[in-house]
Scaffold this active site. Structure first.
Site, PDB file in Angstrom:
ATOM      1  CG  HIS A  13      -1.668   1.120   1.499  1.00 23.75           C
ATOM      2  ND1 HIS A  13      -3.002   0.972   1.825  1.00 23.75           N
ATOM      3  CD2 HIS A  13      -1.693   2.554   0.867  1.00 23.75           C
ATOM      4  CE1 HIS A  13      -3.918   2.277   1.596  1.00 23.75           C
ATOM      5  NE2 HIS A  13      -2.735   3.055   1.049  1.00 23.75           N
ATOM      6  CG  HIS A  15      -0.711   7.267  -1.056  1.00 21.64           C
ATOM      7  ND1 HIS A  15      -1.770   7.302  -1.973  1.00 21.64           N
ATOM      8  CD2 HIS A  15      -1.129   6.381   0.022  1.00 21.64           C
ATOM      9  CE1 HIS A  15      -2.945   6.728  -0.988  1.00 21.64           C
ATOM     10  NE2 HIS A  15      -2.500   6.211   0.087  1.00 21.64           N
ATOM     11  CE  LYS A  99      -7.905   1.632  -0.918  1.00 23.34           C
ATOM     12  NZ  LYS A  99      -6.656   2.768  -0.720  1.00 23.34           N
ATOM     13  CG  HIS A 136     -10.002   4.458   3.088  1.00 23.75           C
ATOM     14  ND1 HIS A 136      -8.854   4.890   3.381  1.00 23.75           N
ATOM     15  CD2 HIS A 136     -10.820   4.852   4.045  1.00 23.75           C
ATOM     16  CE1 HIS A 136      -9.010   5.878   4.443  1.00 23.75           C
ATOM     17  NE2 HIS A 136     -10.104   5.748   4.824  1.00 23.75           N
ATOM     18  CG  HIS A 174      -5.232   1.994   5.806  1.00 22.55           C
ATOM     19  ND1 HIS A 174      -6.599   1.923   5.825  1.00 22.55           N
ATOM     20  CD2 HIS A 174      -4.986   2.890   4.501  1.00 22.55           C
ATOM     21  CE1 HIS A 174      -7.315   2.491   5.153  1.00 22.55           C
ATOM     22  NE2 HIS A 174      -6.303   3.132   4.216  1.00 22.55           N
ATOM     23  CG  ASP A 247      -1.704   4.589   3.895  1.00 26.76           C
ATOM     24  OD1 ASP A 247      -1.690   5.339   2.538  1.00 26.76           O
ATOM     25  OD2 ASP A 247      -2.553   5.076   4.736  1.00 26.76           O
TER      26      ASP A 247
END
Length: 349
Positions: A13, A15, A99, A136, A174, A247
């Site tokens: 995960h 970004h 996602k 999420h 997460h 994350d």
């Protein structure tokens, strides 16, 4: 134990953003990780296979020379997502997951799903072909307390969804609560969860005690100490349903340090050292490789990496930068509030 060599880890995960930010943060992941599941919440979001391929090419073009790193691409689920396009991307080997962002749940999630029933045909197709859904896991109902949103999501969205669509492979990303960890443990198949480094190291006091500290603010927000301890128990248990997803989420300092600061913690530079610190504290260094390097590939039906990294415990704390410079501005690096003594050396073979 002062030295440990393990299979090179993956980040399930991550970004990376785009443009100058991408170029600035990518080397801090590619130095220590072989692969990463790349989040699609750009502006505009990555919603088609063609957009995912273009984004993959931009990532590869930004890699430093000598870094061996494979971005694993995902699609941002919307109520207009084309199931045929999703399947085509999966069959071509490009798309590794889709996602689900509940609309408004986190950064750049406004195009996310408001009515789960409208994406049922896509989810049914994913169940048929074995493509994982990354979620999420928070509801966005303003009437629900922010610290309860994960537990309510499990009860009202996730569990009914899994009962309705048999065979859908789900990663609860997460995970932040005992509720989440217990739910994952109770599932016999097709369910896993990622756990971040920062949720293993901080509780909500880090954000609020002694003043508001925006660089510890993320979504899902850090919870009570009892939940942090439950996450530690899950991560260090050796249970194959739990694996690392950092994350790591960079924002420039002005966007974090504002009247309405962005959610996200940038952990890429020190994530592996933090992880070794946690597993050492829990007396579980022998299970670090499973969590960081083996469980994730097994769930995603990929082979473990061939490369290795060596972790060495040194007497003096490892020095990490307080900030890094990117083409879009400075980004603050996660401060775990404890000295880190584990350094990382890639591939000694």
């Amino acid at each position: 134990m002062n030295q440990l060599t393990i299979t090179k880890p993956d980040d399930w995960h991550l970004h990376l953003r785009d443009g100058g930010m991408l170029a600035g943060v990518l080397p801090h992941t590619s130095a220590h990780f072989s692969r990463a599941i790349i989040m699609p919440n750009l502006v505009p979001p990555v919603v088609t296979t063609a957009q995912a391929e273009a984004y993959r090419q931009r990532i590869v073009a930004s890699l430093p020379e000598g870094h061996d790193f494979t971005p694993l691409m995902t699609l941002y689920l919307t109520e207009d997502t084309d199931a045929a396009d999703v399947e085509a991307g999966f069959r071509d080997g490009l798309i590794k997951a889709v996602k689900l962002y509940p609309a408004g749940a986190t950064t750049n999630s406004h195009a996310g799903v408001r009515d789960i029933d409208k994406v049922t045909p896509v989810l049914e197709r994913m169940a048929e072909i074995g493509l994982p859904l990354c979620v999420h896991g928070e509801v966005t109902n303003p009437e629900i307390d922010i610290f309860d949103r994960e537990a309510v999501f499990i009860e009202t969205v996730l569990d009914p969804l899994r009962r309705r669509i048999a065979g859908l492979r789900v990663v609860m990303e997460h995970v932040t609560t005992r509720n989440g960890a217990d739910y994952v443990r109770a599932q016999e198949r097709d369910m896993a969860a990622t756990i971040t480094v920062h949720h293993l190291m901080i509780n909500r006091n880090a954000i609020l005690a002694g003043g508001i500290r925006p660089h510890y603010y993320c979504l899902p927000v850090a919870k009570r100490e009892e939940h942090r301890l439950a996450l530690r128990a899950a991560a260090t248990s050796g249970d194959p349903r739990f694996f690392l997803g950092t994350d790591s989420a960079p924002h420039t300092d002005p966007l974090k340090e504002s009247a309405c600061g962005c959610a996200g913690i940038f952990t890429a530079p020190n994530a592996v050292s933090c992880l070794a610190h946690v597993f050492e504290e829990e007396g579980a260094l022998d299970r670090l490789e499973a969590f960081a390097s083996l469980n994730g590939p097994a769930f995603y039906r990929l082979p473990p990496n061939e490369g290795r990294i060596t972790l060495k415990r040194q007497d003096a704390p490892v020095a990490f930068p307080d900030k890094i410079d990117t083409g879009e501005g400075s980004v603050t690096v996660f401060d775990p509030m404890v000295p880190l003594h584990w350094s990382v050396t890639p591939d000694i073979s």
